[in-house]
Design a protein around this motif. Structure first.
Motif, PDB file in Angstrom:
ATOM      1  N   LEU A  37       3.163  -0.543  -1.104  1.00 53.23           N
ATOM      2  CA  LEU A  37       1.975  -0.650  -1.443  1.00 53.23           C
ATOM      3  C   LEU A  37       2.136  -0.608  -3.102  1.00 53.23           C
ATOM      4  O   LEU A  37       2.566   0.293  -3.693  1.00 53.23           O
ATOM      5  N   SER A  38       1.895  -2.051  -3.607  1.00 53.01           N
ATOM      6  CA  SER A  38       1.909  -1.833  -5.210  1.00 53.01           C
ATOM      7  C   SER A  38       0.884  -0.921  -5.978  1.00 53.01           C
ATOM      8  O   SER A  38       0.081  -0.922  -5.531  1.00 53.01           O
ATOM      9  N   PRO A  39       1.581  -0.180  -6.798  1.00 55.52           N
ATOM     10  CA  PRO A  39       0.727   0.658  -7.660  1.00 55.52           C
ATOM     11  C   PRO A  39      -0.248   0.011  -8.673  1.00 55.52           C
ATOM     12  O   PRO A  39      -0.965   0.564  -9.426  1.00 55.52           O
ATOM     13  N   ILE A  40       0.141  -1.415  -8.929  1.00 57.33           N
ATOM     14  CA  ILE A  40      -0.710  -2.074  -9.973  1.00 57.33           C
ATOM     15  C   ILE A  40      -2.167  -2.032  -9.434  1.00 57.33           C
ATOM     16  O   ILE A  40      -2.522  -2.563  -8.359  1.00 57.33           O
ATOM     17  N   GLU A  92      -8.210  -7.241   9.976  1.00 62.91           N
ATOM     18  CA  GLU A  92      -7.583  -8.625   9.272  1.00 62.91           C
ATOM     19  C   GLU A  92      -6.034  -8.228   9.019  1.00 62.91           C
ATOM     20  O   GLU A  92      -5.263  -8.755   9.189  1.00 62.91           O
ATOM     21  N   ASN A  93      -6.093  -7.296   7.999  1.00 64.64           N
ATOM     22  CA  ASN A  93      -4.617  -6.817   7.444  1.00 64.64           C
ATOM     23  C   ASN A  93      -3.843  -6.407   8.596  1.00 64.64           C
ATOM     24  O   ASN A  93      -2.424  -6.839   8.765  1.00 64.64           O
ATOM     25  N   MET A  94      -4.150  -5.565   9.630  1.00 71.92           N
ATOM     26  CA  MET A  94      -3.403  -5.214  10.560  1.00 71.92           C
ATOM     27  C   MET A  94      -2.967  -6.344  11.318  1.00 71.92           C
ATOM     28  O   MET A  94      -1.726  -6.379  11.649  1.00 71.92           O
ATOM     29  N   LEU A  95      -3.895  -7.283  11.897  1.00 70.46           N
ATOM     30  CA  LEU A  95      -3.432  -8.340  12.700  1.00 70.46           C
ATOM     31  C   LEU A  95      -2.094  -9.048  11.966  1.00 70.46           C
ATOM     32  O   LEU A  95      -1.476  -9.684  12.497  1.00 70.46           O
ATOM     33  N   ARG A 126      -3.150   0.535   2.776  1.00 71.88           N
ATOM     34  CA  ARG A 126      -2.282   1.637   3.210  1.00 71.88           C
ATOM     35  C   ARG A 126      -2.608   2.057   4.458  1.00 71.88           C
ATOM     36  O   ARG A 126      -1.395   2.274   5.578  1.00 71.88           O
ATOM     37  N   THR A 127      -3.899   2.043   4.889  1.00 71.43           N
ATOM     38  CA  THR A 127      -4.056   2.409   6.319  1.00 71.43           C
ATOM     39  C   THR A 127      -3.568   1.350   7.224  1.00 71.43           C
ATOM     40  O   THR A 127      -3.059   1.912   8.257  1.00 71.43           O
ATOM     41  N   ALA A 128      -3.632   0.055   6.933  1.00 72.99           N
ATOM     42  CA  ALA A 128      -3.096  -0.903   7.614  1.00 72.99           C
ATOM     43  C   ALA A 128      -1.806  -0.892   8.022  1.00 72.99           C
ATOM     44  O   ALA A 128      -1.199  -0.926   9.194  1.00 72.99           O
ATOM     45  N   ILE A 129      -1.095  -0.439   6.916  1.00 74.67           N
ATOM     46  CA  ILE A 129       0.472  -0.340   7.201  1.00 74.67           C
ATOM     47  C   ILE A 129       0.765   0.826   8.011  1.00 74.67           C
ATOM     48  O   ILE A 129       1.654   0.661   8.940  1.00 74.67           O
ATOM     49  N   ASP A 130       0.142   1.778   7.776  1.00 74.93           N
ATOM     50  CA  ASP A 130       0.217   2.926   8.536  1.00 74.93           C
ATOM     51  C   ASP A 130      -0.060   2.796   9.998  1.00 74.93           C
ATOM     52  O   ASP A 130       0.775   3.166  10.837  1.00 74.93           O
ATOM     53  N   SER A 131      -0.781   2.141  10.325  1.00 69.80           N
ATOM     54  CA  SER A 131      -1.303   1.744  11.799  1.00 69.80           C
ATOM     55  C   SER A 131      -0.247   0.866  12.475  1.00 69.80           C
ATOM     56  O   SER A 131       0.034   1.216  13.488  1.00 69.80           O
ATOM     57  N   VAL A 132       0.096  -0.045  11.694  1.00 74.39           N
ATOM     58  CA  VAL A 132       1.112  -0.950  12.095  1.00 74.39           C
ATOM     59  C   VAL A 132       2.505  -0.166  12.548  1.00 74.39           C
ATOM     60  O   VAL A 132       3.172  -0.510  13.353  1.00 74.39           O
ATOM     61  N   SER A 184      -9.377  -0.904  -1.927  1.00 68.79           N
ATOM     62  CA  SER A 184      -8.348  -2.128  -1.497  1.00 68.79           C
ATOM     63  C   SER A 184      -7.070  -1.479  -1.244  1.00 68.79           C
ATOM     64  O   SER A 184      -6.500  -1.577   0.040  1.00 68.79           O
ATOM     65  N   LYS A 185      -6.593  -0.528  -1.901  1.00 63.39           N
ATOM     66  CA  LYS A 185      -5.140   0.242  -1.898  1.00 63.39           C
ATOM     67  C   LYS A 185      -5.409   1.172  -0.603  1.00 63.39           C
ATOM     68  O   LYS A 185      -4.279   1.169   0.437  1.00 63.39           O
ATOM     69  N   SER A 186      -6.518   1.681  -0.458  1.00 61.53           N
ATOM     70  CA  SER A 186      -6.884   2.455   0.801  1.00 61.53           C
ATOM     71  C   SER A 186      -6.692   1.753   2.211  1.00 61.53           C
ATOM     72  O   SER A 186      -6.047   2.205   3.228  1.00 61.53           O
ATOM     73  N   ILE A 187      -7.482   0.522   2.070  1.00 66.29           N
ATOM     74  CA  ILE A 187      -7.518  -0.049   3.482  1.00 66.29           C
ATOM     75  C   ILE A 187      -6.153  -0.828   3.664  1.00 66.29           C
ATOM     76  O   ILE A 187      -5.614  -0.775   4.906  1.00 66.29           O
TER      77      ILE A 187
END
Length: 124
Positions: free
Chosen positions: A26-29, A1-4, A52-58, A47-50
Motif C-alpha cells: 500500500l503506497s504511503p503517498i 470491488e477491490n477484493m474482487l 488495506r482492508t481489501a488486501i488483508d481480506s484477500v 482510501s488507504k483504509s479500504i
C-alpha cells in the motif's frame, strides 16, 4: 470491488503461473485530489483504509505461500515522525531508500543486515 479485483489477480496467477509470487503493498503517498465531498486528507485516509482492508481480506482468504504483503505504508507512517518532504506528499529519499533496503533484506535475502542498519541510521 477491490477484493474482487485482487482475488481475480490471485486466481489468474494461480491458473497461469503457479510458481509466481505476488507482493501486495500500500503506497504511503497521499491522494492529491478526490471526487468525494470531504477534504482530501480525509479521503486519502479512507482510501488507504479500504485498500488495506481489501488486501488483508484477500491474504486471509488465500492462505498461500506465494502471497506476501510488504508494509510500505506502515513502515513510512509508523517508524518515522518526519517521513515526508515539505510538500507533505513525497517521501524523503533516505527513508524511501531504507524501505527498499529492508524490502531487499526481508524478501530477497540478497544483502547483509549491516546494510539495513546503515540505511536506518541515514534515514533517522
Amino acid at each position: 470491488e477491490n477484493m474482487l479485483n485482487l482475488n481475480k489477480l490471485v486466481e489468474l496467477n494461480n491458473k497461469n503461473n503457479k510458481n509466481a509470487k505476488i507482493i501486495f503493498t500500500l503506497s504511503p503517498i497521499p491522494l492529491i485530489a478526490s471526487f468525494r465531498q470531504m477534504p482530501v486528507i480525509q479521503s486519502s485516509l479512507v482510501s488507504k483504509s479500504i485498500l488495506r482492508t481489501a488486501i488483508d481480506s484477500v491474504l486471509s482468504q488465500n492462505n498461500h505461500p506465494s502471497l506476501y504483503y510488504w508494509p510500505s505504508y506502515e513502515i513510512i507512517n509508523t517508524l518515522f515522525s518526519d517521513a515526508y518532504m515539505d510538500d507533505a506528499r513525497h517521501i524523503k529519499k533516505s527513508i524511501l531508500e531504507f524501505n527498499m533496503v529492508l524490502f531487499d533484506y526481508c524478501l530477497t535475502n540478497s544483502i547483509p543486515f549491516e546494510e539495513v542498519e546503515d540505511s536506518l541510521f541515514l534515514a533517522r
